[in-house]
Design a protein around this motif. Structure first.
Motif, PDB file in Angstrom:
ATOM      1  N   HIS A 132      22.098  -4.466  -6.586  1.00  0.00           N
ATOM      2  CA  HIS A 132      21.887  -3.662  -5.322  1.00  0.00           C
ATOM      3  C   HIS A 132      21.456  -2.182  -5.143  1.00  0.00           C
ATOM      4  CE1 HIS A 132      22.457  -3.907  -1.061  1.00  0.00           C
ATOM      5  NE2 HIS A 132      23.149  -2.892  -1.103  1.00  0.00           N
ATOM      6  N   HIS A 136      18.113  -0.128  -3.570  1.00  0.00           N
ATOM      7  CA  HIS A 136      18.716   0.785  -2.971  1.00  0.00           C
ATOM      8  C   HIS A 136      17.547   2.128  -2.813  1.00  0.00           C
ATOM      9  CE1 HIS A 136      20.941   0.356   0.470  1.00  0.00           C
ATOM     10  NE2 HIS A 136      22.038  -0.508  -0.403  1.00  0.00           N
ATOM     11  N   SER A 156      26.267   5.528  -0.154  1.00  0.00           N
ATOM     12  CA  SER A 156      26.072   3.972   0.993  1.00  0.00           C
ATOM     13  C   SER A 156      27.290   4.018   0.954  1.00  0.00           C
ATOM     14  CB  SER A 156      25.426   3.050  -0.480  1.00  0.00           C
ATOM     15  OG  SER A 156      26.375   2.529  -1.083  1.00  0.00           O
ATOM     16  N   GLY A 157      27.483   2.514   1.600  1.00  0.00           N
ATOM     17  CA  GLY A 157      29.554   2.299   1.792  1.00  0.00           C
ATOM     18  C   GLY A 157      29.693   1.873   0.861  1.00  0.00           C
ATOM     19  N   GLY A 158      29.132   1.779  -0.643  1.00  0.00           N
ATOM     20  CA  GLY A 158      30.664   1.913  -1.703  1.00  0.00           C
ATOM     21  C   GLY A 158      29.883   2.863  -2.520  1.00  0.00           C
ATOM     22  N   GLY A 183      29.591   7.212   2.877  1.00  0.00           N
ATOM     23  CA  GLY A 183      29.539   5.951   4.214  1.00  0.00           C
ATOM     24  C   GLY A 183      30.951   5.440   4.521  1.00  0.00           C
ATOM     25  N   ASP A 187      33.141   5.968   8.085  1.00  0.00           N
ATOM     26  CA  ASP A 187      33.914   4.845   8.210  1.00  0.00           C
ATOM     27  C   ASP A 187      35.364   5.207   8.684  1.00  0.00           C
ATOM     28  OD1 ASP A 187      30.760   3.774   8.769  1.00  0.00           O
ATOM     29  OD2 ASP A 187      31.324   2.919   6.778  1.00  0.00           O
ATOM     30  N   GLY A 200      29.368   4.797  10.980  1.00  0.00           N
ATOM     31  CA  GLY A 200      28.499   5.784  10.315  1.00  0.00           C
ATOM     32  C   GLY A 200      27.316   6.680  11.552  1.00  0.00           C
ATOM     33  N   ASP A 204      27.143  10.209  13.562  1.00  0.00           N
ATOM     34  CA  ASP A 204      25.782  11.067  12.954  1.00  0.00           C
ATOM     35  C   ASP A 204      24.932  11.659  14.244  1.00  0.00           C
ATOM     36  OD1 ASP A 204      23.659  12.023  11.871  1.00  0.00           O
ATOM     37  OD2 ASP A 204      22.175  10.249  11.430  1.00  0.00           O
ATOM     38  N   GLY A 286      22.558   3.274   2.625  1.00  0.00           N
ATOM     39  CA  GLY A 286      22.607   3.873   4.028  1.00  0.00           C
ATOM     40  C   GLY A 286      23.263   4.786   4.758  1.00  0.00           C
ATOM     41  N   ALA A 289      20.005   7.213   6.185  1.00  0.00           N
ATOM     42  CA  ALA A 289      19.668   7.185   7.327  1.00  0.00           C
ATOM     43  C   ALA A 289      19.593   8.640   8.176  1.00  0.00           C
ATOM     44  CB  ALA A 289      19.657   5.920   8.027  1.00  0.00           C
ATOM     45  N   ASN A 290      21.200   9.227   8.359  1.00  0.00           N
ATOM     46  CA  ASN A 290      22.031  10.282   7.917  1.00  0.00           C
ATOM     47  C   ASN A 290      21.050  11.500   8.555  1.00  0.00           C
ATOM     48  OD1 ASN A 290      23.454  12.779   7.787  1.00  0.00           O
ATOM     49  ND2 ASN A 290      24.863  11.023   8.679  1.00  0.00           N
ATOM     50  N   THR A 316      19.319   1.069   5.007  1.00  0.00           N
ATOM     51  CA  THR A 316      20.266   0.511   5.054  1.00  0.00           C
ATOM     52  C   THR A 316      20.136  -0.928   4.110  1.00  0.00           C
ATOM     53  OG1 THR A 316      19.806   0.054   7.073  1.00  0.00           O
ATOM     54  CG2 THR A 316      21.704   1.698   7.428  1.00  0.00           C
ATOM     55  N   ASP A 317      20.639  -2.024   4.681  1.00  0.00           N
ATOM     56  CA  ASP A 317      20.758  -2.900   3.908  1.00  0.00           C
ATOM     57  C   ASP A 317      19.448  -3.799   3.701  1.00  0.00           C
ATOM     58  OD1 ASP A 317      21.992  -2.893   1.620  1.00  0.00           O
ATOM     59  OD2 ASP A 317      24.068  -3.559   2.661  1.00  0.00           O
TER      60      ASP A 317
HETATM   61  O1  KG4 Z   1      23.802   1.173   2.140  1.00  0.00           O
HETATM   62  P1  KG4 Z   1      24.211   0.507   2.668  1.00  0.00           P
HETATM   63  O2  KG4 Z   1      23.891  -0.241   3.826  1.00  0.00           O
HETATM   64  O3  KG4 Z   1      25.247  -0.782   3.135  1.00  0.00           O
HETATM   65  C1  KG4 Z   1      26.448  -0.534   1.215  1.00  0.00           C
HETATM   66  O4  KG4 Z   1      24.985  -0.671  -0.059  1.00  0.00           O
HETATM   67  O5  KG4 Z   1      27.323  -0.436   1.159  1.00  0.00           O
HETATM   68  O6  KG4 Z   1      25.138   1.354   3.920  1.00  0.00           O
HETATM   69  C2  KG4 Z   1      25.848   1.084   5.090  1.00  0.00           C
HETATM   70  C3  KG4 Z   1      27.085   2.646   4.677  1.00  0.00           C
HETATM   71  C4  KG4 Z   1      27.813   2.310   6.129  1.00  0.00           C
HETATM   72  O7  KG4 Z   1      28.969   3.126   4.973  1.00  0.00           O
HETATM   73  C5  KG4 Z   1      27.064   3.383   7.302  1.00  0.00           C
HETATM   74  O8  KG4 Z   1      28.245   3.823   8.199  1.00  0.00           O
HETATM   75  C6  KG4 Z   1      26.186   4.403   7.019  1.00  0.00           C
HETATM   76  O9  KG4 Z   1      26.238   3.524   5.627  1.00  0.00           O
HETATM   77  N1  KG4 Z   1      25.644   4.604   7.873  1.00  0.00           N
HETATM   78  C7  KG4 Z   1      24.896   5.781   7.666  1.00  0.00           C
HETATM   79  C8  KG4 Z   1      24.261   6.361   8.681  1.00  0.00           C
HETATM   80  N2  KG4 Z   1      23.345   5.289   9.120  1.00  0.00           N
HETATM   81  C9  KG4 Z   1      24.392   4.314   8.189  1.00  0.00           C
HETATM   82  N3  KG4 Z   1      26.732   6.589   7.677  1.00  0.00           N
HETATM   83  C10 KG4 Z   1      25.773   7.861   8.426  1.00  0.00           C
HETATM   84  N4  KG4 Z   1      24.739   8.394   9.441  1.00  0.00           N
HETATM   85  C11 KG4 Z   1      24.089   7.387   9.220  1.00  0.00           C
HETATM   86  N5  KG4 Z   1      22.796   7.799  10.309  1.00  0.00           N
END
Ligand code: KG4
Ligand code: ZN
Length: 344
Positions: A132, A136, A156-158, A183, A187, A200, A204, A286, A289-290, A316-317
């Motif tokens: 994964h 990305h 990302s989230g992780g 991420g 959150d 997230g 933002d 993810g 995208a910020n 994002t995913d």
């Molecule tokens: O990559 P992703 O879709 O899933 C993982 O692989 O983890 O990332 C999700 C993470 C979440 O924590 C979400 O809150 C964050 O990306 N996220 C953001 C924004 N868009 C998504 N964090 C800050 N600003 C954003 N615009």
């Protein structure tokens, strides 16, 4: 690279050196998006379908793994059919089927990966299992002519990593977070100030209307290219408590948090690319995208770097990035018996 079809063991060339047009169908189901895509030659998206589960998990304030897995089951056949319909392609036109093996939620990954294996078996095509995080990074190849080498910031989230991408298949992690991922920090802070899931992107949005210098928040002090965000999270908690029930200046807190995070990330990315002497930097994941992280990364252009960030929908995913990875990266899991995994 030469790969084998699952059923009859026929040889199939896949990737940039194959000498003909590749159409890879990919499936992604590692967390709360059920996605299917078809990508031509790793860069041109022919179909990109994403079924989001945000509405389901919103009421719980976060992703509930068991519910997510069941929802993947409900959506998987629909997204696959939609990808075929949108592309006008048939299974026999597909070069190979690719799916995410991990890291992610095990029950969720199982649904997508078994669907991928089944499609490959039934249609007698190669199966390509993808990491994964590598996927990305490959989101950066979509709609561009970007080629390695480059320095990447994966957020990302992780995960939060600085990655030296030497070639399509050779990547070295130079540093990563020693506690929370970016991420995750977004959150958690969002929840702290009362924002609903997913925090997230909401944080933002509010940050863009606040004063980034309203509050001085501490940058995690970690050596090299590693990161730490737990201290910052605690500092925000202390700040919130200091208002003692009075109305919170939510926009200013968001902006100050976002300023601190983005400054830390881009500072280390700049240091890494300078040290390595590359000409290109990219962001992925993810959190790429910020708005503020994107802005600060693109400011590196003034030092002469070529900067790339995937379009928002490929940050994002999604499954297009998985298809791109299966095309470009030869470091894949091709054994049909491969098991899903939760951690990198
Ligand atoms: O990559 P992703 O879709 O899933 C993982 O692989 O983890 O990332 C999700 C993470 C979440 O924590 C979400 O809150 C964050 O990306 N996220 C953001 C924004 N868009 C998504 N964090 C800050 N600003 C954003 N615009
Ligand atoms: Zn992801």
């Amino acid at each position: 690279m030469e790969r084998e079809t699952l059923f009859s063991g026929k040889k199939v060339l896949v990737g940039p050196d194959s000498g003909y047009d590749n159409y890879i169908m990919a499936i992604e189901s590692s967390c709360d998006e059920t996605a299917c895509a078809i990508v031509k030659n790793g860069r041109e998206v022919i179909a990109n379908i994403v079924a989001s589960q945000i509405k389901t998990h919103e009421k719980f304030g976060g992703v509930i793994p068991e519910i997510a897995a069941r929802e993947h089951l409900d959506s998987i056949n629909i997204v696959v059919q939609e990808a075929f319909d949108q592309s006008g392609l048939k299974p026999e036109d597909i070069t190979a089927f690719a799916g995410t093996v991990g890291p992610g939620l095990v029950g969720c990954l199982l649904v997508g990966l078994n669907a991928t294996k089944t499609l490959a078996l039934v249609h007698d095509k190669p199966f390509i299992g993808v990491n994964h995080l590598n996927a990305h990074l490959c989101a950066n190849y979509i709609d561009t002519d970007l080629k390695p080498p480059f320095m990447a910031l994966l957020v990302s989230g992780g995960h939060t990593q600085i990655i030296d991408v030497e070639s399509y298949s050779k990547q070295t992690i130079l540093g990563e977070t020693i506690d929370d991922a970016v991420g995750e920090a977004y959150d958690k802070v969002a929840r702290l100030i009362g924002l609903p899931y997913p925090g997230g992107p909401r944080l933002d949005k509010l940050a863009q209307e606040g004063n980034p210098h309203a509050f001085e928040l501490p940058e995690g002090k970690v050596d090299g290219y590693n990161f730490s965000f737990s201290g910052l999270k605690t500092a925000v908690l202390r700040l919130v408590k200091s208002f003692d029930g009075q109305e919170l200046p939510v926009k200013d807190i968001c902006a100050s948090f976002q300023e601190c995070v983005s400054k830390t990330l881009v500072k280390k990315l700049k240091k890494a690319v300078e040290e390595k002497g590359y000409k290109q930097v990219v962001i992925a994941g993810g959190v790429a995208a910020n708005s503020e992280i994107r802005k600060k990364v693109f400011e590196l252009e003034k030092y002469g770097y070529k900067v790339n960030a995937p379009a928002m929908k490929y940050c994002t995913d999604n499954a297009s990035m998985v298809a791109s990875c299966a095309y470009f990266n030869t470091n894949t899991f091709d054994d049909v018996d491969v098991e899903v995994f939760s951690r990198a």
